[in-house]
Design a protein around this motif. Structure first.
Motif, PDB file in Angstrom:
ATOM      1  N   GLU A 107       0.817  -1.307   0.175  1.00  0.00           N
ATOM      2  CA  GLU A 107       0.107   0.124   0.226  1.00  0.00           C
ATOM      3  C   GLU A 107       0.836   1.020   0.001  1.00  0.00           C
ATOM      4  OE1 GLU A 107      -2.361   1.501  -0.895  1.00  0.00           O
ATOM      5  OE2 GLU A 107      -4.127   1.770   0.535  1.00  0.00           O
ATOM      6  N   ASP A 111      -3.304   6.070   6.355  1.00  0.00           N
ATOM      7  CA  ASP A 111      -3.672   7.385   7.068  1.00  0.00           C
ATOM      8  C   ASP A 111      -4.492   7.358   8.005  1.00  0.00           C
ATOM      9  OD1 ASP A 111      -3.715  10.553   6.769  1.00  0.00           O
ATOM     10  OD2 ASP A 111      -5.533  10.477   5.385  1.00  0.00           O
ATOM     11  N   THR A 112      -5.870   7.419   7.750  1.00  0.00           N
ATOM     12  CA  THR A 112      -6.915   7.150   8.675  1.00  0.00           C
ATOM     13  C   THR A 112      -6.918   5.434   9.209  1.00  0.00           C
ATOM     14  OG1 THR A 112      -8.582   6.650   7.197  1.00  0.00           O
ATOM     15  CG2 THR A 112      -8.349   9.231   8.252  1.00  0.00           C
ATOM     16  N   GLY A 113      -6.183   4.931   8.322  1.00  0.00           N
ATOM     17  CA  GLY A 113      -6.509   3.501   8.368  1.00  0.00           C
ATOM     18  C   GLY A 113      -7.515   2.448   7.953  1.00  0.00           C
ATOM     19  N   THR A 115      -8.984   2.455   4.785  1.00  0.00           N
ATOM     20  CA  THR A 115      -8.842   1.598   3.438  1.00  0.00           C
ATOM     21  C   THR A 115      -8.267   0.217   3.718  1.00  0.00           C
ATOM     22  OG1 THR A 115      -8.323   3.512   2.340  1.00  0.00           O
ATOM     23  CG2 THR A 115      -7.704   1.466   1.239  1.00  0.00           C
ATOM     24  N   LYS A 139       1.188   7.613   8.412  1.00  0.00           N
ATOM     25  CA  LYS A 139       0.819   8.914   9.031  1.00  0.00           C
ATOM     26  C   LYS A 139       0.231   8.575  10.392  1.00  0.00           C
ATOM     27  CE  LYS A 139      -0.551  11.864   5.334  1.00  0.00           C
ATOM     28  NZ  LYS A 139      -1.468  12.703   4.791  1.00  0.00           N
ATOM     29  N   VAL A 161       0.731  14.829   1.076  1.00  0.00           N
ATOM     30  CA  VAL A 161       1.959  14.347   0.200  1.00  0.00           C
ATOM     31  C   VAL A 161       1.492  13.794  -1.061  1.00  0.00           C
ATOM     32  CG1 VAL A 161       3.315  13.952   1.905  1.00  0.00           C
ATOM     33  CG2 VAL A 161       2.023  12.058   1.186  1.00  0.00           C
TER      34      VAL A 161
HETATM   35  P1  IMP Z   1      -6.658   6.101   4.647  1.00  0.00           P
HETATM   36  O1  IMP Z   1      -7.178   7.369   5.197  1.00  0.00           O
HETATM   37  O2  IMP Z   1      -5.700   5.299   5.564  1.00  0.00           O
HETATM   38  O3  IMP Z   1      -7.837   5.074   4.310  1.00  0.00           O
HETATM   39  O4  IMP Z   1      -6.002   6.398   3.140  1.00  0.00           O
HETATM   40  C1  IMP Z   1      -6.897   6.316   2.196  1.00  0.00           C
HETATM   41  C2  IMP Z   1      -6.204   6.521   0.819  1.00  0.00           C
HETATM   42  O5  IMP Z   1      -6.132   8.102   0.945  1.00  0.00           O
HETATM   43  C3  IMP Z   1      -4.809   6.243   0.815  1.00  0.00           C
HETATM   44  O6  IMP Z   1      -4.469   4.826   0.250  1.00  0.00           O
HETATM   45  C4  IMP Z   1      -4.145   7.256  -0.315  1.00  0.00           C
HETATM   46  O7  IMP Z   1      -4.566   6.622  -1.479  1.00  0.00           O
HETATM   47  C5  IMP Z   1      -4.954   8.205  -0.016  1.00  0.00           C
HETATM   48  N1  IMP Z   1      -4.103   9.188   0.799  1.00  0.00           N
HETATM   49  C6  IMP Z   1      -4.169   9.366   2.289  1.00  0.00           C
HETATM   50  N2  IMP Z   1      -3.116  10.341   2.656  1.00  0.00           N
HETATM   51  C7  IMP Z   1      -2.759  11.062   1.482  1.00  0.00           C
HETATM   52  C8  IMP Z   1      -1.702  11.891   0.932  1.00  0.00           C
HETATM   53  O8  IMP Z   1      -1.199  12.629   1.875  1.00  0.00           O
HETATM   54  N3  IMP Z   1      -1.671  12.282  -0.138  1.00  0.00           N
HETATM   55  C9  IMP Z   1      -2.236  11.571  -1.052  1.00  0.00           C
HETATM   56  N4  IMP Z   1      -2.937  10.535  -0.881  1.00  0.00           N
HETATM   57  C10 IMP Z   1      -3.404  10.227   0.448  1.00  0.00           C
END
Ligand code: IMP
Ligand code: MG
Length: 186
Positions: A107, A111-113, A115, A139, A161
């Motif tokens: 992956e 980020d939030t976790g 996905t 993050k 980013v």
């Molecule tokens: P989640 O919030 O962990 O579910 O992350 C979801 C998706 O958001 C990641 O797989 C990335 O594709 C996208 N994402 C999260 N943070 C960033 C960022 O800082 N830049 C670009 N895409 C991001």
């Protein structure tokens, strides 16, 4: 789609390079070595989550030497500007019978976790032989769901980013480095 007044306004959004191409490549090779060491000749299924992880997948798979099949899933997390709305939808699934494989998920960023929690939930009920998650970026300060990857190559502060597969409004995925995005005036 994002619109730019000029090529300068496109370039000016690239605020500063956080992780260079060389730093990424060193860690990519380390990730491949970790995979080789863990699986030690046993075949694996590498799964990457589109679109963000396509560059990471392309790079890591070149250095893995255990027998490797590749597969792709697509997950869409809904963004309002640079902030995740919290909704995750799996829009493309893998075709393989996961119960026959040692699965390694690649992956781009946790980020939030949300996905990865969704993807892991979906795959684990299919009883893979084993299951691991490797993420390029982490993050941890943004986590809303309890999720920890088995391997995180870089831990970064709470900046939005771009580059190396990561986009803003579908642009910048093709940058060879990771940069901080300038979200002023958005
Ligand atoms: P989640 O919030 O962990 O579910 O992350 C979801 C998706 O958001 C990641 O797989 C990335 O594709 C996208 N994402 C999260 N943070 C960033 C960022 O800082 N830049 C670009 N895409 C991001
Ligand atoms: Mg992603």
């Amino acid at each position: 789609m994002m619109e730019f007044d000029s090529i300068d306004s496109y370039k000016n959004k690239i605020k500063r390079i956080l992780i260079t191409e060389e730093e990424i490549q060193t860690e990519v090779k380390r990730a491949a070595k970790i995979i080789d060491d863990i699986y030690d000749g046993t075949p694996i299924l590498l799964v990457s989550i589109l679109k963000g992880a396509f560059v990471f997948m392309a790079d890591v798979c070149k250095y893995v030497t255990v027998p490797t099949e590749l597969s792709f899933m697509m997950a869409k997390s809904y963004f309002e500007g640079t902030v995740s709305s919290g909704k995750v939808e799996i829009t493309m699934d893998i075709k393989q019978d996961v119960s026959k494989y040692h699965v390694v998920i690649l992956e781009d960023i946790v980020d939030t976790g949300r996905t990865l929690s969704e993807v892991v939930k979906l795959l684990k009920v299919r009883n893979p032989k084993s299951f691991r998650v490797i993420t390029l970026l982490d993050k941890p300060s943004r986590r809303t769901v309890d999720f920890k990857a088995d391997v995180s190559l870089f831990t970064i502060p709470d900046h939005f980013v771009i580059g190396y597969g990561l986009d803003c409004g579908e642009y910048y995925r093709n940058l060879p480095y990771i940069a901080e995005f300038d979200s002023s005036e958005m």
